[in-house]
Design a protein around this motif. Structure first.
Motif, short mmCIF file in Angstrom:
data_model
loop_
_atom_site.label_atom_id
_atom_site.label_comp_id
_atom_site.label_asym_id
_atom_site.label_seq_id
_atom_site.Cartn_x
_atom_site.Cartn_y
_atom_site.Cartn_z
N LEU A 120 4.70 14.55 -28.03
CA LEU A 120 3.45 13.83 -28.26
C LEU A 120 3.39 13.33 -29.69
O LEU A 120 3.66 14.06 -30.64
N ARG A 121 3.04 12.06 -29.83
CA ARG A 121 2.88 11.45 -31.14
C ARG A 121 1.69 10.48 -31.07
O ARG A 121 1.42 9.90 -30.04
N ARG A 122 1.01 10.37 -32.18
CA ARG A 122 -0.16 9.50 -32.21
C ARG A 122 0.24 8.04 -31.99
O ARG A 122 1.28 7.61 -32.46
N PRO A 123 -0.61 7.27 -31.29
CA PRO A 123 -1.88 7.66 -30.67
C PRO A 123 -1.69 8.43 -29.36
O PRO A 123 -0.89 8.03 -28.52
N ILE A 124 -2.45 9.52 -29.21
CA ILE A 124 -2.40 10.37 -28.03
C ILE A 124 -3.65 10.11 -27.20
O ILE A 124 -4.76 10.03 -27.73
N VAL A 125 -3.46 9.97 -25.90
CA VAL A 125 -4.58 9.70 -24.99
C VAL A 125 -4.61 10.80 -23.94
O VAL A 125 -3.64 11.54 -23.73
N ALA A 126 -5.75 10.91 -23.27
CA ALA A 126 -5.94 11.88 -22.19
C ALA A 126 -6.63 11.19 -21.03
O ALA A 126 -7.47 10.30 -21.22
N CYS A 127 -6.26 11.58 -19.82
CA CYS A 127 -6.85 10.99 -18.62
C CYS A 127 -8.10 11.77 -18.23
O CYS A 127 -8.50 12.73 -18.89
N GLU A 128 -8.70 11.37 -17.12
CA GLU A 128 -9.93 12.02 -16.65
C GLU A 128 -9.66 13.37 -16.01
O GLU A 128 -10.61 14.08 -15.68
N LEU A 129 -8.40 13.73 -15.83
CA LEU A 129 -8.04 15.05 -15.31
C LEU A 129 -7.61 16.00 -16.41
O LEU A 129 -7.28 17.15 -16.14
N GLY A 130 -7.61 15.55 -17.67
CA GLY A 130 -7.30 16.43 -18.79
C GLY A 130 -5.84 16.52 -19.15
O GLY A 130 -5.44 17.47 -19.83
N ARG A 131 -5.01 15.57 -18.75
CA ARG A 131 -3.59 15.59 -19.10
C ARG A 131 -3.34 14.74 -20.33
O ARG A 131 -4.01 13.73 -20.54
N LEU A 132 -2.34 15.13 -21.12
CA LEU A 132 -2.04 14.47 -22.39
C LEU A 132 -0.87 13.50 -22.21
O LEU A 132 0.12 13.82 -21.56
N TYR A 133 -1.00 12.32 -22.83
CA TYR A 133 0.03 11.28 -22.73
C TYR A 133 0.19 10.61 -24.08
O TYR A 133 -0.72 10.62 -24.93
N ASN A 134 1.35 10.00 -24.27
CA ASN A 134 1.52 9.03 -25.35
C ASN A 134 0.96 7.69 -24.88
O ASN A 134 1.19 7.28 -23.75
N LYS A 135 0.25 7.02 -25.76
CA LYS A 135 -0.40 5.76 -25.36
C LYS A 135 0.62 4.70 -24.99
O LYS A 135 0.40 3.94 -24.03
N ASP A 136 1.72 4.63 -25.71
CA ASP A 136 2.72 3.61 -25.39
C ASP A 136 3.35 3.87 -24.03
O ASP A 136 3.71 2.93 -23.30
N ALA A 137 3.50 5.15 -23.63
CA ALA A 137 4.06 5.46 -22.32
C ALA A 137 3.11 5.02 -21.20
O ALA A 137 3.56 4.51 -20.16
N VAL A 138 1.81 5.17 -21.41
CA VAL A 138 0.84 4.74 -20.41
C VAL A 138 0.84 3.22 -20.28
O VAL A 138 0.77 2.67 -19.18
N ILE A 139 0.93 2.52 -21.40
CA ILE A 139 0.94 1.05 -21.37
C ILE A 139 2.18 0.54 -20.65
O ILE A 139 2.12 -0.40 -19.85
N GLU A 140 3.33 1.14 -20.92
CA GLU A 140 4.55 0.75 -20.23
C GLU A 140 4.46 1.03 -18.73
O GLU A 140 4.95 0.24 -17.91
N PHE A 141 3.82 2.13 -18.38
CA PHE A 141 3.65 2.46 -16.95
C PHE A 141 2.76 1.44 -16.25
O PHE A 141 3.02 1.04 -15.11
N LEU A 142 1.70 0.97 -16.93
CA LEU A 142 0.79 0.00 -16.33
C LEU A 142 1.41 -1.40 -16.26
O LEU A 142 1.12 -2.16 -15.34
N LEU A 143 2.26 -1.74 -17.24
CA LEU A 143 2.86 -3.07 -17.26
C LEU A 143 4.05 -3.19 -16.31
O LEU A 143 4.45 -4.31 -15.98
N ASP A 144 4.60 -2.08 -15.89
CA ASP A 144 5.78 -2.10 -15.01
C ASP A 144 5.32 -2.41 -13.59
O ASP A 144 4.79 -1.55 -12.88
N LYS A 145 5.48 -3.66 -13.16
CA LYS A 145 5.05 -4.11 -11.83
C LYS A 145 6.21 -4.16 -10.83
O LYS A 145 6.02 -4.64 -9.71
#
Length: 305
Positions: A44-69
């Motif tokens: 984990l490295r900043r910026p760190i985000v959390a979902c509505e279920l309380g799990r921790l993610y790297n923000k860049d990993a979430v953005i890449e997951f959403l952009l991968d169509k």
């Protein structure tokens, strides 16, 4: 019964019992939950985000997951409920001043204390290493220990002062029961948003429709007089008169400088323009000459006979 050499086998060598269940190391599990991204399995490295279920993610990993169509995208169970970037909250974490990281263990001859964490609670000072329950506020993203929220009860955030409700408190890396309650809250929250969007659409359509209805002619007076609109247009055309038509050379069809019908002639001398502007015209007093200044002879064209 015996083997070569006179050895006698034991029971555990002849009878195979059930396999022992491998126990998961709790310390290793806590380190994986609180120090690594649940989606990319990176530190984990900043910026760190959390979902509505309380799990921790790297923000860049979430953005890449959403952009991968692509259709070949790996199905990640940890992020299947994240549909857009609004479903995660960026966390405001407080650094632990006693945490050195890997600076003092470059040679590998120093013991790593797994109880030492990178972040702490800014109110109580507990370290966020998994031994204590931590939670964050969905409205502002500030992270506190659960003990701090219980001991110091307030309706505003202890750090930024933002107002929050009980529904905004989300436990980080909670138990299965906590995840089930958070999932039900998440579904209810998203359902309310969908219902709110559907109710706004009919209201917007109603606000647009009354002006269209008011433009229609009202009353029987307009129906009895034949075509009032056409008659009013004809009367306006008679009052105003036809506009001068321009030819291909840009000149008007009538005399040059002739004002349109119905327009009153106005002298430039009686206008409100400046004297410098009036002096450009022949009607100005400076353009008029007296008899003494004017010439007394006239030049005619000479013809030779």
């Amino acid at each position: 019964m015996g083997c070569d050499g006179g050895t006698i086998p034991k029971r555990h060598e002849l009878v195979k019992g059930p396999k022992k269940v491998e126990k998961v190391d709790k310390d290793a599990e806590l380190v994986a939950l609180w120090n690594y991204c649940a989606l990319s399995q990176e530190i984990l490295r900043r910026p760190i985000v959390a979902c509505e279920l309380g799990r921790l993610y790297n923000k860049d990993a979430v953005i890449e997951f959403l952009l991968d169509k692509s259709s070949e995208k790996a199905l990640a169970k940890a992020a299947s409920h994240i549909k857009n970037i609004k479903h995660v909250t960026e966390l405001r974490l407080s650094d632990n001043p006693a945490w050195e990281g890997d600076k003092g263990n470059t040679k590998g001859d120093k013991h790593d204390d797994l109880q030492r964490a990178r972040f702490i609670c800014p109110v109580v000072g507990l370290e966020m290493n998994g031994r204590h329950r931590f939670c964050f506020l969905r409205c502002c993203g500030c992270v506190f220990s659960e003990r701090a929220l219980k001991e110091i009860r307030a309706e505003v955030c202890h750090t930024c002062g933002a107002a929050f409700q009980e529904d905004d408190i989300i436990v980080l890396n909670g138990s299965k029961e906590d995840v089930d309650t958070l999932r039900s809250r998440m579904q209810e929250r998203r359902m309310r948003k969908r219902v709110g969007k559907k109710t706004k659409k009919p209201k917007a359509a109603e606000s647009v429709s009354p002006p269209a209805a008011s433009e229609e002619p009202a009353g029987p007076s307009g129906m009895n007089t034949g075509k009032p609109e056409a008659s009013s247009l004809d009367s306006r055309e008679k009052k105003v008169g036809p506009a001068p038509r321009s030819t291909a050379n840009g000149s008007s069809s009538g005399k040059a400088g002739k004002p349109p019908c119905g327009a009153t002639k106005r002298s430039i001398a009686h206008s409100e323009e400046s004297e410098a502007y009036k002096s450009l015209f022949t009607t100005h007093s400076s353009a008029k000459r007296s008899k003494e200044e004017s010439a007394h002879w006239v030049t005619h064209t000479s013809y030779c006979f």
